[in-house]
Design a protein around this motif. Structure first.
Motif, PDB file in Angstrom:
ATOM      1  N   GLY A 319      12.220   2.797   0.485  1.00  0.00           N
ATOM      2  CA  GLY A 319      12.764   2.321   1.743  1.00  0.00           C
ATOM      3  C   GLY A 319      12.005   1.144   2.305  1.00  0.00           C
ATOM      4  O   GLY A 319      12.602   0.189   2.821  1.00  0.00           O
ATOM      5  N   ALA A 320      10.695   1.189   2.198  1.00  0.00           N
ATOM      6  CA  ALA A 320       9.872   0.079   2.685  1.00  0.00           C
ATOM      7  C   ALA A 320      10.082  -1.162   1.838  1.00  0.00           C
ATOM      8  O   ALA A 320      10.091  -2.287   2.357  1.00  0.00           O
ATOM      9  CB  ALA A 320       8.402   0.480   2.675  1.00  0.00           C
ATOM     10  N   VAL A 321      10.259  -0.996   0.542  1.00  0.00           N
ATOM     11  CA  VAL A 321      10.530  -2.130  -0.339  1.00  0.00           C
ATOM     12  C   VAL A 321      11.805  -2.834   0.105  1.00  0.00           C
ATOM     13  O   VAL A 321      11.859  -4.068   0.219  1.00  0.00           O
ATOM     14  CB  VAL A 321      10.657  -1.677  -1.809  1.00  0.00           C
ATOM     15  N   GLU A 322      12.834  -2.066   0.378  1.00  0.00           N
ATOM     16  CA  GLU A 322      14.103  -2.647   0.828  1.00  0.00           C
ATOM     17  C   GLU A 322      13.924  -3.372   2.152  1.00  0.00           C
ATOM     18  O   GLU A 322      14.468  -4.470   2.362  1.00  0.00           O
ATOM     19  CB  GLU A 322      15.150  -1.534   0.975  1.00  0.00           C
ATOM     20  N   ALA A 323      13.134  -2.798   3.053  1.00  0.00           N
ATOM     21  CA  ALA A 323      12.957  -3.380   4.381  1.00  0.00           C
ATOM     22  C   ALA A 323      12.261  -4.736   4.324  1.00  0.00           C
ATOM     23  O   ALA A 323      12.646  -5.668   5.024  1.00  0.00           O
ATOM     24  CB  ALA A 323      12.176  -2.419   5.269  1.00  0.00           C
ATOM     25  N   VAL A 324      11.219  -4.838   3.483  1.00  0.00           N
ATOM     26  CA  VAL A 324      10.443  -6.081   3.480  1.00  0.00           C
ATOM     27  C   VAL A 324      11.034  -7.146   2.557  1.00  0.00           C
ATOM     28  O   VAL A 324      10.768  -8.342   2.745  1.00  0.00           O
ATOM     29  CB  VAL A 324       8.965  -5.814   3.103  1.00  0.00           C
ATOM     30  N   THR A 325      11.833  -6.745   1.574  1.00  0.00           N
ATOM     31  CA  THR A 325      12.388  -7.742   0.661  1.00  0.00           C
ATOM     32  C   THR A 325      13.767  -8.216   1.094  1.00  0.00           C
ATOM     33  O   THR A 325      14.064  -9.411   1.026  1.00  0.00           O
ATOM     34  CB  THR A 325      12.483  -7.193  -0.776  1.00  0.00           C
ATOM     35  N   SER A 326      14.598  -7.311   1.538  1.00  0.00           N
ATOM     36  CA  SER A 326      15.967  -7.678   1.913  1.00  0.00           C
ATOM     37  C   SER A 326      16.156  -7.747   3.420  1.00  0.00           C
ATOM     38  O   SER A 326      16.972  -8.521   3.912  1.00  0.00           O
ATOM     39  CB  SER A 326      16.970  -6.676   1.325  1.00  0.00           C
ATOM     40  N   GLY A 327      15.415  -6.939   4.140  1.00  0.00           N
ATOM     41  CA  GLY A 327      15.610  -6.882   5.581  1.00  0.00           C
ATOM     42  C   GLY A 327      14.735  -7.826   6.367  1.00  0.00           C
ATOM     43  O   GLY A 327      14.944  -8.018   7.570  1.00  0.00           O
ATOM     44  N   GLY A 328      13.735  -8.437   5.719  1.00  0.00           N
ATOM     45  CA  GLY A 328      12.857  -9.353   6.422  1.00  0.00           C
ATOM     46  C   GLY A 328      12.016  -8.677   7.491  1.00  0.00           C
ATOM     47  O   GLY A 328      11.610  -9.307   8.472  1.00  0.00           O
ATOM     48  N   LYS A 329      11.727  -7.393   7.315  1.00  0.00           N
ATOM     49  CA  LYS A 329      10.985  -6.626   8.313  1.00  0.00           C
ATOM     50  C   LYS A 329       9.479  -6.658   8.036  1.00  0.00           C
ATOM     51  O   LYS A 329       9.030  -6.935   6.923  1.00  0.00           O
ATOM     52  CB  LYS A 329      11.464  -5.168   8.304  1.00  0.00           C
ATOM     53  N   SER A 330       8.720  -6.333   9.076  1.00  0.00           N
ATOM     54  CA  SER A 330       7.275  -6.167   8.913  1.00  0.00           C
ATOM     55  C   SER A 330       6.996  -4.878   8.140  1.00  0.00           C
ATOM     56  O   SER A 330       7.817  -3.948   8.137  1.00  0.00           O
ATOM     57  CB  SER A 330       6.585  -6.104  10.280  1.00  0.00           C
ATOM     58  N   LEU A 331       5.843  -4.826   7.509  1.00  0.00           N
ATOM     59  CA  LEU A 331       5.452  -3.623   6.777  1.00  0.00           C
ATOM     60  C   LEU A 331       4.736  -2.666   7.721  1.00  0.00           C
ATOM     61  O   LEU A 331       3.719  -3.016   8.326  1.00  0.00           O
ATOM     62  CB  LEU A 331       4.538  -3.991   5.609  1.00  0.00           C
ATOM     63  N   LEU A 332       5.274  -1.446   7.835  1.00  0.00           N
ATOM     64  CA  LEU A 332       4.696  -0.421   8.702  1.00  0.00           C
ATOM     65  C   LEU A 332       4.001   0.641   7.859  1.00  0.00           C
ATOM     66  O   LEU A 332       4.321   0.832   6.677  1.00  0.00           O
ATOM     67  CB  LEU A 332       5.784   0.225   9.554  1.00  0.00           C
ATOM     68  N   ALA A 333       3.084   1.339   8.490  1.00  0.00           N
ATOM     69  CA  ALA A 333       2.290   2.336   7.767  1.00  0.00           C
ATOM     70  C   ALA A 333       3.153   3.452   7.201  1.00  0.00           C
ATOM     71  O   ALA A 333       2.833   4.025   6.152  1.00  0.00           O
ATOM     72  CB  ALA A 333       1.220   2.922   8.693  1.00  0.00           C
ATOM     73  N   VAL A 334       4.262   3.756   7.865  1.00  0.00           N
ATOM     74  CA  VAL A 334       5.104   4.861   7.422  1.00  0.00           C
ATOM     75  C   VAL A 334       5.650   4.636   6.016  1.00  0.00           C
ATOM     76  O   VAL A 334       5.949   5.605   5.288  1.00  0.00           O
ATOM     77  CB  VAL A 334       6.261   5.084   8.430  1.00  0.00           C
ATOM     78  N   GLY A 335       5.794   3.380   5.602  1.00  0.00           N
ATOM     79  CA  GLY A 335       6.345   3.083   4.285  1.00  0.00           C
ATOM     80  C   GLY A 335       5.312   2.963   3.185  1.00  0.00           C
ATOM     81  O   GLY A 335       5.654   2.730   2.023  1.00  0.00           O
ATOM     82  N   ILE A 336       4.040   3.120   3.513  1.00  0.00           N
ATOM     83  CA  ILE A 336       2.965   2.984   2.529  1.00  0.00           C
ATOM     84  C   ILE A 336       2.636   4.348   1.940  1.00  0.00           C
ATOM     85  O   ILE A 336       2.475   5.333   2.667  1.00  0.00           O
ATOM     86  CB  ILE A 336       1.708   2.370   3.176  1.00  0.00           C
ATOM     87  N   THR A 337       2.531   4.412   0.626  1.00  0.00           N
ATOM     88  CA  THR A 337       2.199   5.669  -0.046  1.00  0.00           C
ATOM     89  C   THR A 337       0.790   5.677  -0.620  1.00  0.00           C
ATOM     90  O   THR A 337       0.232   6.746  -0.875  1.00  0.00           O
ATOM     91  CB  THR A 337       3.196   5.953  -1.187  1.00  0.00           C
ATOM     92  N   GLU A 338       0.187   4.496  -0.808  1.00  0.00           N
ATOM     93  CA  GLU A 338      -1.150   4.453  -1.416  1.00  0.00           C
ATOM     94  C   GLU A 338      -1.841   3.145  -1.058  1.00  0.00           C
ATOM     95  O   GLU A 338      -1.199   2.094  -0.978  1.00  0.00           O
ATOM     96  CB  GLU A 338      -1.045   4.587  -2.941  1.00  0.00           C
ATOM     97  N   VAL A 339      -3.153   3.233  -0.833  1.00  0.00           N
ATOM     98  CA  VAL A 339      -3.984   2.068  -0.556  1.00  0.00           C
ATOM     99  C   VAL A 339      -5.030   1.959  -1.654  1.00  0.00           C
ATOM    100  O   VAL A 339      -5.795   2.905  -1.882  1.00  0.00           O
ATOM    101  CB  VAL A 339      -4.676   2.188   0.824  1.00  0.00           C
ATOM    102  N   LEU A 340      -5.078   0.812  -2.328  1.00  0.00           N
ATOM    103  CA  LEU A 340      -6.007   0.610  -3.428  1.00  0.00           C
ATOM    104  C   LEU A 340      -6.904  -0.581  -3.128  1.00  0.00           C
ATOM    105  O   LEU A 340      -6.445  -1.607  -2.624  1.00  0.00           O
ATOM    106  CB  LEU A 340      -5.246   0.353  -4.737  1.00  0.00           C
ATOM    107  N   GLY A 341      -8.191  -0.457  -3.437  1.00  0.00           N
ATOM    108  CA  GLY A 341      -9.114  -1.565  -3.246  1.00  0.00           C
ATOM    109  C   GLY A 341      -9.925  -1.431  -1.967  1.00  0.00           C
ATOM    110  O   GLY A 341      -9.678  -0.560  -1.123  1.00  0.00           O
ATOM    111  N   ASP A 342     -10.885  -2.303  -1.833  1.00  0.00           N
ATOM    112  CA  ASP A 342     -11.765  -2.337  -0.669  1.00  0.00           C
ATOM    113  C   ASP A 342     -11.609  -3.696  -0.011  1.00  0.00           C
ATOM    114  O   ASP A 342     -12.105  -4.701  -0.520  1.00  0.00           O
ATOM    115  CB  ASP A 342     -13.218  -2.101  -1.110  1.00  0.00           C
ATOM    116  N   PHE A 343     -10.907  -3.753   1.102  1.00  0.00           N
ATOM    117  CA  PHE A 343     -10.618  -5.041   1.727  1.00  0.00           C
ATOM    118  C   PHE A 343     -10.821  -4.951   3.237  1.00  0.00           C
ATOM    119  O   PHE A 343     -10.872  -3.862   3.823  1.00  0.00           O
ATOM    120  CB  PHE A 343      -9.201  -5.508   1.407  1.00  0.00           C
ATOM    121  N   ARG A 344     -10.917  -6.125   3.836  1.00  0.00           N
ATOM    122  CA  ARG A 344     -11.099  -6.228   5.280  1.00  0.00           C
ATOM    123  C   ARG A 344      -9.821  -6.729   5.948  1.00  0.00           C
ATOM    124  O   ARG A 344      -8.957  -7.296   5.298  1.00  0.00           O
ATOM    125  CB  ARG A 344     -12.245  -7.196   5.595  1.00  0.00           C
ATOM    126  N   SER A 345      -9.740  -6.522   7.245  1.00  0.00           N
ATOM    127  CA  SER A 345      -8.624  -7.061   8.002  1.00  0.00           C
ATOM    128  C   SER A 345      -8.585  -8.585   7.857  1.00  0.00           C
ATOM    129  O   SER A 345      -9.619  -9.248   7.902  1.00  0.00           O
ATOM    130  CB  SER A 345      -8.781  -6.699   9.481  1.00  0.00           C
TER     131      SER A 345
END
Length: 403
Positions: A319-345
């Motif tokens: 659902g999040a893939v559809e929102a950000v690729t076709s819908g032009g929406k921002s990415l929200l935390a609800v659509g994330i299933t996994e976080v990989l790597g060590d990064f900063r804001s």
């Protein structure tokens, strides 16, 4: 796209400033091949990439001063007509093959770097001598993928090239092969040229090598058909492009890829033979011309997609893939299933679908440790001060319409 007045300074922040405005989608423009070639002919700021085989002797791979003089004369003539020229010159490794007593292009990284260290000196010397005849200085600009991948380094490179232009100096760009590793490379100077063209807001990119343009198969095949223009990827559907030659890394496949990369940023491209440089830099009636995309992405999004260093990865549900690729929406935390790597804001992260396929990149608003605790949460359930999108739509670039 607007042309640049040689006396004016370009916007030094456009490729790397996240505040650069995204242009509104353009309507499809019907441009003829003749109009495209006139666009290239009249371009005020051009990036010209010249391949190794066009700079070196066929027998011993040494730098050929006569070839460089002829090329410099043609480039100077174009500058004399009011254009700014940024030169991307291959040939460092090839130029080091002969002096090191090698008989072919080295395969191991250490010997490649040694050949580049020797050859770069000889190459720069010959370019300097050739342009000195016209009373023009040259400057060596060596870049690595890391330089282009970080905003501060990319900005510094851009400012340096711009100042050299103002001082009437020819910037000669090459990948810094003496320090670049196999993991952190542009891949070839064709791609480097496309990225540099975007970095300096070029009006045209001209790729010169030892072939006269694009054919649908090897030019020696009697059935090969010449392709004079490329509008979209559909024109390349049945094209068979080969790999690099004996002394180079960028074959026809890399040139086509680089051309399409540049056109994605709205830059027209001419692919031609270095033997035809006078005409290529003149009326542009030779070679294969690539039409720029009308729905070009902004310079910042171009940088994010094709040059920026990646700090980590976010995996999304369908659902999040559809929102950000076709819908032009921002990415929200609800659509994330996994976080990989060590990064900063503020770092750039890769964004993938459920199957791991990369769908885009964006600038993340949270560090990885914080984001791990937000996975799958609805925005309304977030603590106060943490209800921003993970990646805002303005700072998210997807590959749905990539070249």
């Amino acid at each position: 796209m607007p042309l640049h007045n040689p006396g004016e300074s370009s916007d030094l922040t456009h490729p790397i400033s996240k505040r650069a405005p995204e242009p509104k989608p353009l309507e499809t423009v019907s441009r003829t091949e003749a109009e495209l070639r006139r666009l290239i002919r009249d371009a005020r700021r051009i990036v010209v990439k010249i391949g190794s085989s066009s700079l070196t002797d066929d027998s011993d791979h040494a730098v050929d001063p006569a070839k460089i003089v002829a090329l410099a004369d043609a480039l100077e003539a174009r500058m004399g007509r009011g254009s700014d020229v940024i030169l991307v010159s291959s040939g460092a490794i090839a130029a080091g093959i002969g002096p090191l007593g090698l008989h072919h292009r080295p395969a191991d990284l250490a010997t490649k770097q040694a050949a580049a260290a020797v050859g770069q000196v000889r190459l720069a010397h010959e370019w300097g001598r050739a342009f000195e005849r016209h009373g023009r200085a040259t400057a060596q600009v060596l870049l690595t993928a890391s330089d282009a991948g970080r905003r501060d380094r990319a900005r510094n490179a851009q400012r340096t090239i711009e100042r050299l232009r103002q001082l009437r100096v020819v910037p000669i760009v090459n990948e810094n092969d003496t320090v670049a590793t196999s993991e952190m490379r542009f891949g070839d100077n064709d791609r480097l040229a496309a990225i540099v063209a975007n970095l300096v807001a070029a009006d045209a990119l001209i790729l010169l090598s030892d072939v006269e343009g694009l054919y649908d198969r090897h030019p020696q095949d009697p059935q090969a058909q010449f392709i004079s223009q490329v509008r979209t990827g559909h024109d390349l559907k049945n094209v068979q492009a080969g790999d690099g030659g004996r002394v180079g890394t960028g074959g026809m496949a890399s040139k086509v890829s680089a051309a399409r990369l540049a056109t994605r940023g709205g830059i027209p491209v001419l692919l031609a033979s270095a033997d035809d440089i006078d005409e290529a830099l003149g009326e542009a009636r030779v070679g294969t011309a690539f039409h720029p995309r009308d729905n070009r992405i902004s310079a910042w999004k171009f940088w994010v997609l094709y040059a920026a260093d990646i700090g980590g990865t976010l995996r999304l549900d369908a659902g999040a893939v559809e929102a950000v690729t076709s819908g032009g929406k921002s990415l929200l935390a609800v659509g994330i299933t996994e976080v990989l790597g060590d990064f900063r804001s503020g770092e750039i992260v890769e964004i993938t679908g459920p199957d791991g396929a990369i769908i885009g990149r964006g600038e993340v608003n949270y560090d990885s440790d914080t984001l791990v605790g937000m996975v799958g949460m609805h925005t309304a359930d977030m603590p106060e001060g943490m209800q921003r999108p993970v990646v805002h739509a303005d700072y998210l670039s997807n590959y749905a319409s990539r070249v």
